[in-house]
Design a protein around this motif. Sequence first.
Motif, PDB file in Angstrom:
ATOM      1  N   GLY A 123       0.806  -1.217   0.000  1.00 24.99           N
ATOM      2  CA  GLY A 123       0.000   0.000   0.000  1.00 24.99           C
ATOM      3  C   GLY A 123       0.835   1.260   0.000  1.00 24.99           C
ATOM      4  O   GLY A 123       2.066   1.233   0.021  1.00 24.99           O
ATOM      5  N   GLU A 124       0.128   2.401   0.026  1.00 24.59           N
ATOM      6  CA  GLU A 124       0.755   3.699  -0.172  1.00 24.59           C
ATOM      7  C   GLU A 124       1.522   4.185   1.057  1.00 24.59           C
ATOM      8  O   GLU A 124       1.077   4.050   2.185  1.00 24.59           O
ATOM      9  CB  GLU A 124      -0.306   4.735  -0.555  1.00 24.59           C
ATOM     10  CG  GLU A 124      -1.254   5.182   0.552  1.00 24.59           C
ATOM     11  CD  GLU A 124      -2.329   4.178   0.927  1.00 24.59           C
ATOM     12  OE1 GLU A 124      -3.116   4.483   1.830  1.00 24.59           O
ATOM     13  OE2 GLU A 124      -2.378   3.083   0.309  1.00 24.59           O
ATOM     14  N   VAL A 125       2.704   4.768   0.795  1.00 27.43           N
ATOM     15  CA  VAL A 125       3.440   5.509   1.808  1.00 27.43           C
ATOM     16  C   VAL A 125       2.902   6.943   1.848  1.00 27.43           C
ATOM     17  O   VAL A 125       2.541   7.459   2.898  1.00 27.43           O
ATOM     18  CB  VAL A 125       4.946   5.500   1.517  1.00 27.43           C
ATOM     19  CG1 VAL A 125       5.707   6.324   2.552  1.00 27.43           C
ATOM     20  CG2 VAL A 125       5.482   4.068   1.484  1.00 27.43           C
ATOM     21  N   ASP A 126       2.847   7.582   0.684  1.00 26.32           N
ATOM     22  CA  ASP A 126       2.312   8.930   0.545  1.00 26.32           C
ATOM     23  C   ASP A 126       1.178   8.909  -0.475  1.00 26.32           C
ATOM     24  O   ASP A 126       1.174   8.081  -1.403  1.00 26.32           O
ATOM     25  CB  ASP A 126       3.382   9.909   0.065  1.00 26.32           C
ATOM     26  CG  ASP A 126       4.583  10.002   0.995  1.00 26.32           C
ATOM     27  OD1 ASP A 126       4.438   9.651   2.183  1.00 26.32           O
ATOM     28  OD2 ASP A 126       5.657  10.424   0.528  1.00 26.32           O
ATOM     29  N   ALA A 127       0.245   9.843  -0.325  1.00 25.64           N
ATOM     30  CA  ALA A 127      -0.876   9.949  -1.263  1.00 25.64           C
ATOM     31  C   ALA A 127      -1.182  11.424  -1.494  1.00 25.64           C
ATOM     32  O   ALA A 127      -1.437  12.165  -0.540  1.00 25.64           O
ATOM     33  CB  ALA A 127      -2.103   9.233  -0.716  1.00 25.64           C
ATOM     34  N   PHE A 128      -1.144  11.837  -2.754  1.00 24.68           N
ATOM     35  CA  PHE A 128      -1.584  13.185  -3.136  1.00 24.68           C
ATOM     36  C   PHE A 128      -2.866  13.007  -3.950  1.00 24.68           C
ATOM     37  O   PHE A 128      -2.852  12.364  -5.001  1.00 24.68           O
ATOM     38  CB  PHE A 128      -0.510  13.905  -3.951  1.00 24.68           C
ATOM     39  CG  PHE A 128       0.520  14.596  -3.085  1.00 24.68           C
ATOM     40  CD1 PHE A 128       1.033  13.978  -1.952  1.00 24.68           C
ATOM     41  CD2 PHE A 128       0.985  15.856  -3.401  1.00 24.68           C
ATOM     42  CE1 PHE A 128       1.975  14.604  -1.142  1.00 24.68           C
ATOM     43  CE2 PHE A 128       1.925  16.495  -2.608  1.00 24.68           C
ATOM     44  CZ  PHE A 128       2.429  15.879  -1.475  1.00 24.68           C
ATOM     45  N   VAL A 129      -3.950  13.591  -3.437  1.00 26.55           N
ATOM     46  CA  VAL A 129      -5.280  13.317  -3.976  1.00 26.55           C
ATOM     47  C   VAL A 129      -5.950  14.624  -4.370  1.00 26.55           C
ATOM     48  O   VAL A 129      -6.033  15.560  -3.557  1.00 26.55           O
ATOM     49  CB  VAL A 129      -6.157  12.582  -2.938  1.00 26.55           C
ATOM     50  CG1 VAL A 129      -7.446  12.091  -3.588  1.00 26.55           C
ATOM     51  CG2 VAL A 129      -5.393  11.421  -2.298  1.00 26.55           C
ATOM     52  N   SER A 130      -6.419  14.689  -5.612  1.00 24.86           N
ATOM     53  CA  SER A 130      -7.120  15.874  -6.120  1.00 24.86           C
ATOM     54  C   SER A 130      -8.607  15.582  -6.219  1.00 24.86           C
ATOM     55  O   SER A 130      -9.016  14.490  -6.626  1.00 24.86           O
ATOM     56  CB  SER A 130      -6.589  16.272  -7.496  1.00 24.86           C
ATOM     57  OG  SER A 130      -5.228  16.646  -7.422  1.00 24.86           O
ATOM     58  N   MET A 131      -9.418  16.567  -5.850  1.00 24.18           N
ATOM     59  CA  MET A 131     -10.863  16.432  -5.880  1.00 24.18           C
ATOM     60  C   MET A 131     -11.497  17.608  -6.630  1.00 24.18           C
ATOM     61  O   MET A 131     -11.027  18.742  -6.530  1.00 24.18           O
ATOM     62  CB  MET A 131     -11.461  16.421  -4.463  1.00 24.18           C
ATOM     63  CG  MET A 131     -11.184  15.175  -3.654  1.00 24.18           C
ATOM     64  SD  MET A 131      -9.628  15.297  -2.745  1.00 24.18           S
ATOM     65  CE  MET A 131      -9.792  13.843  -1.675  1.00 24.18           C
TER      66      MET A 131
END
Length: 513
Positions: A298-306
């Motif tokens: 799974g993810e260490v870091d997550a950059f999420v756009s909405m």
Amino acid sequence: MKNFLVIGVGPHARLNHLPTLWAGRSAGLVGTVIGVDVADAAGDIAAFNSAAGTPGLPVTFIEPFDASSRTLPAPVRETLDSLVREHAVDAVVISTEPSFHMVYTHWALEHGLSVLLDKPLSVHANCSVDPFRASAILTDFDEVLSRYETVRRTRSEVLVAVQCQRRHHPAFLRMRRLIAEVAEATNCPVTSVQSFHSDGQWRMPNELIDITYHSFDQGYGKCAHSGYHFFDIVPWLLRAGERPGKELDSVDIHANFSRPRDFLAQLDVNDYARLFPEFEAANPYSQAQLLTDTAAFGEVDAFVSMAYKSGGRTMTLGSINLVHNGFSQRGRFSPAHANLYKGNGRVRHESHIIEQGPFQAIHYHSLQTLGDDTDAAGAYEVGGQGHIEIHVFRNSSFDARWKKHERLDYDALTTVSESGPEEPTQSASRRRAMQEFLEYVSGRRTREQMSSELTDHRRGATLMAGTYLSAAQQWADGSPVARLDFRPHGEGFAGPAGRLDDPSVCDLMDVSL
């Protein structure tokens, strides 16, 4: 006084839930408190019970079972049923690993027990690489919400609350009021929101495999740990700015993940050998083996756009950026096994930047370091252990009654209630969340006075499910965008999405395989 069963007596429960439960005894809210955990935790719990000044907690141990189970194994169910009968349990605190939350919540509701449920509400192994497992996060929510509403038809006193302390935090309560004030005056919603959280969880390469606490080996990571707090608090803030005709009804989500394979490219085993003399002797894995073994982690870091929409038009642009691999104060090779929850160098850096069109901007910052604060005043400034501040900018040229800038520091954000000062800290807010639940179960608070009932968490579950869905679709070479219904429960939502193999799931979400 009411009796409580704590399911999962790990570091979080020991630091947060149990002290508040014990304080509740003195306040006449709590009678008996008992615990349940897996047999593997017996040593840690025995050490906790023997610590000086810690009241002993009677704990019954059960055998571990598969997190994918839809119902409790018969021996576990029989143990829990007997504890409820023997101790006349009134309410349950569920503080297990998140993948077990739903099965225990369903069991508690079958018994008509109120529940305080830790975040996140649900997660599934490999949800970052499997679109159906990602969508199951939202399916789980709808199923438990349907069960909850069925139980309440005959047991109206039953409550399911979710432990999301930012809803109880004076700074976030102030920001919500500021947003509502400007929305009321101008009819302008929140037009953009940028959220960032880093907690400096520096893992050595061998620890990616060898340490399972908050690990990545189940196919999920940061988004399923502290990430849910932000999937919850952002919609909670946005709701304060929604106006008639401008209600948010859908959201497009695009997630980019950094996984352990990427982390191992940023600093490889050769880099670690240079940084730590003891690394080569302690690390049994080659770079190639680490890359192979962590491929689907799974993810260490997550950059999420909405893009939050109303009637097909973008009303609010947003981002939620979640970082494990950020500034840390871990400086040694050997991990602090005794305190992986809040220790081991983990540091909070958190920011929220909220724009309300041309009328208002709100900047929240908590930029902390650990220890060594010799000046008491410095503890609340940038780089101190308790730093927090809000900057509020308002268009005073448009409305002369508004201040063009106001800074709210720790003292300004500390509020006073009947019980005394309410400090703007995460730990104090967690205690307030637990206290609120105790007061409800004891009949001292009404349902309408609750801040975080399950019924108000569909949007948070939607953002978490959509984030994993976007990542999983990309893993499967599908669309990077997940488009989801964003209406809160009770505002046009048709009901549970159905089983994972039900085609109606695709009606709710754009699943591209």
